[in-house]
Design a protein around this motif. Structure first.
Motif, short mmCIF file in Angstrom:
data_model
loop_
_atom_site.label_atom_id
_atom_site.label_comp_id
_atom_site.label_asym_id
_atom_site.label_seq_id
_atom_site.Cartn_x
_atom_site.Cartn_y
_atom_site.Cartn_z
N UNK A 113 0.82 -1.22 0.00
CA UNK A 113 0.00 0.00 0.00
C UNK A 113 0.85 1.27 0.00
N UNK A 114 2.01 1.23 0.66
CA UNK A 114 2.82 2.45 0.81
C UNK A 114 4.24 2.26 0.30
N UNK A 115 4.76 3.32 -0.28
CA UNK A 115 6.17 3.43 -0.69
C UNK A 115 6.82 4.49 0.19
N UNK A 116 7.97 4.17 0.75
CA UNK A 116 8.75 5.12 1.55
C UNK A 116 10.10 5.33 0.87
N UNK A 117 10.61 6.57 0.89
CA UNK A 117 11.99 6.77 0.44
C UNK A 117 12.62 7.95 1.17
N UNK A 118 13.96 7.95 1.15
CA UNK A 118 14.73 8.96 1.87
C UNK A 118 15.49 9.85 0.91
N UNK A 119 15.49 11.15 1.20
CA UNK A 119 16.33 12.14 0.49
C UNK A 119 17.49 12.50 1.41
N UNK A 120 18.64 11.91 1.20
CA UNK A 120 19.75 12.04 2.14
C UNK A 120 20.28 13.47 2.23
N UNK A 121 20.25 14.22 1.13
CA UNK A 121 20.76 15.59 1.15
C UNK A 121 19.69 16.57 1.62
N UNK A 122 18.50 16.54 1.04
CA UNK A 122 17.45 17.44 1.50
C UNK A 122 17.09 17.16 2.95
N UNK A 123 17.02 15.88 3.33
CA UNK A 123 16.79 15.53 4.73
C UNK A 123 15.42 14.98 5.07
N UNK A 124 14.58 14.70 4.07
CA UNK A 124 13.24 14.22 4.37
C UNK A 124 13.04 12.75 4.01
N UNK A 125 12.13 12.13 4.77
CA UNK A 125 11.60 10.80 4.45
C UNK A 125 10.16 11.00 3.99
N UNK A 126 9.81 10.35 2.89
CA UNK A 126 8.47 10.53 2.32
C UNK A 126 7.69 9.22 2.30
N UNK A 127 6.38 9.35 2.44
CA UNK A 127 5.47 8.21 2.36
C UNK A 127 4.46 8.50 1.25
N UNK A 128 4.33 7.56 0.31
CA UNK A 128 3.39 7.69 -0.79
C UNK A 128 2.39 6.53 -0.76
N UNK A 129 1.14 6.85 -1.03
CA UNK A 129 0.12 5.82 -1.23
C UNK A 129 0.28 5.30 -2.66
N UNK A 130 0.55 4.00 -2.79
CA UNK A 130 0.75 3.41 -4.12
C UNK A 130 -0.35 2.39 -4.43
N UNK A 131 -1.55 2.64 -3.90
CA UNK A 131 -2.68 1.77 -4.24
C UNK A 131 -2.85 1.71 -5.75
N UNK A 132 -2.60 2.82 -6.41
CA UNK A 132 -2.50 2.87 -7.87
C UNK A 132 -1.02 3.11 -8.18
N UNK A 133 -0.26 2.06 -8.49
CA UNK A 133 1.20 2.21 -8.67
C UNK A 133 1.60 3.21 -9.75
N UNK A 134 0.70 3.45 -10.70
CA UNK A 134 1.01 4.40 -11.78
C UNK A 134 0.89 5.85 -11.31
N UNK A 135 0.18 6.07 -10.19
CA UNK A 135 -0.07 7.43 -9.72
C UNK A 135 0.12 7.53 -8.21
N UNK A 136 1.37 7.47 -7.73
CA UNK A 136 1.62 7.57 -6.29
C UNK A 136 1.16 8.93 -5.74
N UNK A 137 0.63 8.92 -4.50
CA UNK A 137 0.15 10.14 -3.86
C UNK A 137 0.93 10.37 -2.56
N UNK A 138 1.54 11.56 -2.42
CA UNK A 138 2.28 11.89 -1.20
C UNK A 138 1.31 12.03 -0.03
N UNK A 139 1.52 11.24 1.02
CA UNK A 139 0.62 11.28 2.18
C UNK A 139 1.38 11.53 3.49
#
Length: 299
Positions: free
Chosen positions: A201-227
């Motif tokens: 259901x969710x994709x997580x990734x890290x931006x090591x330089x900017x400093x944020x961790x993001x969570x996306x809803x990937x219920x529709x893998x073609x259109x991830x939504x930042x949540x």
């Protein structure tokens, strides 16, 4: 058990091991970044699952990619996909933009036939993409997943087309920020790790330089939504050396991350999600030569 570097060199002409996965056979498969001299070589090493003895290379002849890094495999679709970082002896000297322009960093997803153990396709994601971590969806029937392109700031969705070939399309982009007081006038997020929750259901990734961790809803893998998004250190926090001049996403520079009175140095890097999906564990170090260059205070 310890597998010595000499054994990797002698039995597989390999070095700089990175990712390990257990196979259904009971063996252990490990991707490597280079040869014993520190040149790039996208080879794989097979270990005995009980003795940890090096059995040799996994691939069975044919072309070997010039670079290696991460991999994931999906036997139901007879495929293994691997990614590329850079030439080990170049990477270990720290990051220099000229090395990207000279082709010393990766740009491909390499597609291997699982049963035949041979390279069958190379997906070019563009110069300067540097695709690192790659994940299939956990559904064993799924012929799709995601790869994080560190320098271009893209998340690509890869999938198998109707003719059985693999392709990749951009579904997320982290814009670079125009900055002052940093290595370059534009700062990439530098996506260094990603993972998918066990329920896909969710994709997580890290931006090591900017400093944020993001969570996306990937219920529709073609259109991830930042949540979800949280800053854990990074290079653009208020009070630091960097001034953000133009930002396509944020109105203000984020506050420093302080835990129990201690300011967190570095940026979010490797991620691990608890099996119930409720706790996300994060490290802040990438690689000593790069830590020293980008976050000297962390050392």
């Amino acid at each position: 058990q310890v597998v010595e570097a000499e054994e990797l060199s002698q039995k597989g002409k390999a070095s700089f091991p990175h990712t390990s996965h257990c196979l259904g056979s009971g063996e252990i498969l490990i991707s490597c970044l280079g040869d014993p001299d520190g040149n790039g070589k996208g080879t794989f090493i097979l270990l005995d699952g009980e003795t940890f003895e090096v059995k040799g290379n996994w691939e069975k002849g044919g072309k070997i990619p010039t670079l290696g890094y991460d991999f994931w495999y999906q036997p139901r679709h007879n495929v293994l996909l691997s990614t590329e970082w850079g030439i080990p002896k170049i990477v270990s000297q720290g990051f220099h933009p000229r090395d990207v322009h000279e082709g010393l960093y990766g740009r491909h997803i390499n597609v291997w036939e699982w049963s035949g153990r041979r390279l069958i396709q190379e997906l070019d994601l563009g110069s300067g993409s540097i695709p690192l971590e790659i994940r299939f969806l956990h559904d064993p029937d799924a012929a799709q997943g995601f790869v994080g392109c560190a320098l271009s700031g893209e998340i690509r969705r890869f999938h198998k087309d109707t003719e059985g070939k693999w392709e990749a399309e951009k579904v997320i982009e982290v814009p670079s920020k125009k900055v002052q007081g940093w290595l370059l006038p534009e700062m990439p997020g530098l996506i260094t790790d990603l993972l998918i929750s066990l329920d896909d259901r969710f994709l997580y990734f890290s931006n090591w330089i900017h400093g944020d961790v993001r969570q996306y809803d990937i219920s529709d893998p073609k259109n991830p939504k930042l949540v979800g998004q949280v800053f854990l250190g990074g290079s653009i926090c208020k009070g630091g050396a960097v001034t953000v001049l133009e930002d396509r996403e944020l109105r203000d520079q984020p506050e420093p991350c302080v835990v129990q009175g201690k300011k967190i140095a570095g940026g979010p890097q490797m991620l691990q999600l608890s099996l119930d999906g409720r706790r996300l564990y994060v490290t802040n170090s990438l690689f000593s030569a790069w830590d020293r260059q980008f976050y000297p205070d962390m050392l």
